[in-house]
Design a protein around this motif. Structure first.
Motif, PDB file in Angstrom:
ATOM      1  N   CYS A  72       0.839  -1.089   0.130  1.00 43.73           N
ATOM      2  CA  CYS A  72       0.006   0.002   0.015  1.00 43.73           C
ATOM      3  C   CYS A  72       1.227   1.252   0.052  1.00 43.73           C
ATOM      4  O   CYS A  72       0.512   2.213  -0.672  1.00 43.73           O
ATOM      5  N   LEU A  76       0.758   4.250  -2.664  1.00 45.81           N
ATOM      6  CA  LEU A  76       0.399   5.764  -2.489  1.00 45.81           C
ATOM      7  C   LEU A  76       1.576   6.704  -2.669  1.00 45.81           C
ATOM      8  O   LEU A  76       1.204   7.891  -2.888  1.00 45.81           O
ATOM      9  N   PHE A 100     -11.230   0.108  -3.848  1.00 44.89           N
ATOM     10  CA  PHE A 100      -9.861   0.352  -3.699  1.00 44.89           C
ATOM     11  C   PHE A 100      -9.486   1.623  -4.708  1.00 44.89           C
ATOM     12  O   PHE A 100      -8.716   2.681  -4.527  1.00 44.89           O
ATOM     13  N   CYS A 101     -10.029   1.413  -5.783  1.00 46.62           N
ATOM     14  CA  CYS A 101      -9.707   2.188  -6.896  1.00 46.62           C
ATOM     15  C   CYS A 101     -10.439   3.436  -6.578  1.00 46.62           C
ATOM     16  O   CYS A 101      -9.900   4.626  -6.902  1.00 46.62           O
ATOM     17  N   THR A 104      -8.223   5.431  -3.860  1.00 48.20           N
ATOM     18  CA  THR A 104      -6.954   5.763  -4.431  1.00 48.20           C
ATOM     19  C   THR A 104      -6.683   6.518  -5.709  1.00 48.20           C
ATOM     20  O   THR A 104      -5.753   7.127  -6.135  1.00 48.20           O
ATOM     21  N   ASP A 105      -7.794   6.338  -6.456  1.00 55.83           N
ATOM     22  CA  ASP A 105      -7.656   6.838  -7.874  1.00 55.83           C
ATOM     23  C   ASP A 105      -6.784   6.167  -8.683  1.00 55.83           C
ATOM     24  O   ASP A 105      -6.147   6.843  -9.479  1.00 55.83           O
ATOM     25  N   ILE A 106      -6.678   4.924  -8.577  1.00 55.83           N
ATOM     26  CA  ILE A 106      -5.419   4.384  -9.316  1.00 55.83           C
ATOM     27  C   ILE A 106      -6.111   3.674 -10.432  1.00 55.83           C
ATOM     28  O   ILE A 106      -7.243   2.896 -10.313  1.00 55.83           O
ATOM     29  N   ALA A 219      -5.212   1.710   3.040  1.00 60.69           N
ATOM     30  CA  ALA A 219      -5.638   2.897   1.825  1.00 60.69           C
ATOM     31  C   ALA A 219      -6.427   3.907   2.667  1.00 60.69           C
ATOM     32  O   ALA A 219      -6.115   5.081   2.769  1.00 60.69           O
ATOM     33  N   LYS A 220      -7.440   3.277   3.364  1.00 58.23           N
ATOM     34  CA  LYS A 220      -8.406   4.448   4.044  1.00 58.23           C
ATOM     35  C   LYS A 220      -7.383   5.063   5.399  1.00 58.23           C
ATOM     36  O   LYS A 220      -7.473   6.145   5.584  1.00 58.23           O
ATOM     37  N   GLU A 223      -5.204   7.501   4.046  1.00 56.96           N
ATOM     38  CA  GLU A 223      -5.610   8.544   3.067  1.00 56.96           C
ATOM     39  C   GLU A 223      -5.546   9.589   3.653  1.00 56.96           C
ATOM     40  O   GLU A 223      -5.632  10.093   4.684  1.00 56.96           O
TER      41      GLU A 223
END
Lengths: 260, 260
Positions: A72, A76, A100-101, A104-106, A219-220, A223
């Motif tokens: 992660c 990031l 997840f996307c 994270t905008d991946i 990821a959260k 963030e």
């Protein structure tokens, strides 16, 4: 039907059944096969993973959790990260990929060992139906060196451009070819002895559903994390060989306990 | 095409490829799936076997060779032996089954976990195409007790009558039900922890192609053997629990060697 039970291929399985989770996952995969999302080879590969998970006690180990954390951190802090998704991953964790996307905008690239335009389209449609917005399907392809040509294609705007590639359940040849290009490869693989496991930068030795749930959790947690130094420390402290060794030890101890 | 290479699902795989044998077996199974001989569940089960074979070093161990020898002794001294063949076994070793049956004159019963008359017929036809003469397809069925009804059917002239049943890649419930009937069960199972492995009288922990080749070798060696006492000694000297333990130890040592 009560949500304490589940139809698994015409067999009503109770949630108390010792193999409930395993059977439910299998069912997802067989459904994926029937939709053309995964392949016969994918079914065999899944069975292989099941056996290794059995030896791991079907739970996330401490080292797998650490590896997930590190993966992660890589995603990031990447310049241009990407998720490389194949049929099995799409069949097993479409909701988790979407979540997840979104966090994270991946972007995602659909990338198959048994490449066919038809199946890539089905997988992309399947992912979009679960809410994944940014899916690359190899419109602008380039071939990687050192790998059989039908498996070498990657998208110029996707994997080819990326510095960090998260490629769960990846093939060994391709994992190797990608590391040869200097990319950071993050993978999920229940077999800590596989070529993918030993070739990748970070190998999460865990079942992909559990791994994705943990990845979302991290990821959260991270963030809006501005402390890049902390994420860099996480990355620097990680040793994939020691991580794989820890998984060998778990399997070995489980076998030993059965002998005594 | 050179016989140093093989087409594996549209991929030309060189015999030098580290996974050549494994990929060739997978291909046989996928072909079997496409012919309706094996099932999606069969593909997944094959993958599980692959994982255990990986840990065994993909070779026949000494204890597996001994177990094969003992299994052969049981078959040759039986009052009424039978081979219980399912989809995966039929897909993987049809030539070997035909050869073994020709040497020993033992009949076959097609017996499926996911039973369907259509698939039984396909498997029987597949085996006959490879030269297996005596195939029972469950014309005169009887149901076993203590087992879900769709898996309980056996042929009155086959498994039901037999004293010794060779049932490679068998399901745990059925192996248990057959031993409850007082039958000697011989099996081939790469997972030494499975219920089939621990329930059977003799468990050959080996890949089924290797096991069948060894079984044929023993049958030829013992052909015309009149020394029943020698075969009985072989049977009496065997301890399946010690045999399974030996396989756990091999897997455990292999994992240990990777840690050091």
């Amino acid at each position: 039907m009560s949500n304490n039970r589940l139809w698994v291929k015409q067999i009503l399985v109770s949630k108390d059944h010792p193999r409930f989770k395993s059977l439910a996952l299998r069912n997802k995969l067989v459904d994926g096969y029937e939709k053309g999302v995964t392949s016969t080879q994918g079914l065999i590969a899944h069975g292989r993973g099941e056996a290794f998970d059995y030896l791991l006690g079907e739970q996330t180990s401490e080292n797998a959790l650490s590896a997930t954390n590190v993966a992660c951190a890589y995603l990031l802090t990447a310049r241009y990260p990407i998720l490389s998704i194949n049929g099995n991953t799409a069949a097993l964790v479409p909701e988790e990929i979407a979540e997840f996307c979104t966090i994270t905008d991946i972007p995602i690239e659909v990338n198959l060992f048994h490449r066919s335009e038809e199946r890539i389209k089905r997988i992309a449609d399947h992912l979009r139906a679960y809410g994944v917005a940014n899916v690359l399907t190899g419109f602008d392809v380039i071939k990687l060196d050192h790998i059989a040509s039908n498996r070498a294609k990657v998208d110029r705007q996707g994997i080819f451009k990326a510095d960090v590639v998260f490629a769960p359940l990846e093939d060994g040849d391709r994992a190797h070819a990608l590391t040869q290009l200097g990319k950071i490869i993050l993978t999920v693989d229940l077999n800590p002895l596989s070529r993918t496991a030993v070739t990748s930068t970070v190998t999460i030795v865990d079942e992909v559903t559990r791994a994705m749930k943990n990845l979302i959790g991290f990821a959260k947690h991270f963030e809006g994390e501005n402390d890049k130094a902390r994420l860099d420390t996480l990355k620097a402290s990680f040793d994939n060989f020691q991580n794989l060794k820890a998984s060998y030890v778990i399997m070995q101890k489980r076998l030993q306990s059965l002998v005594q």
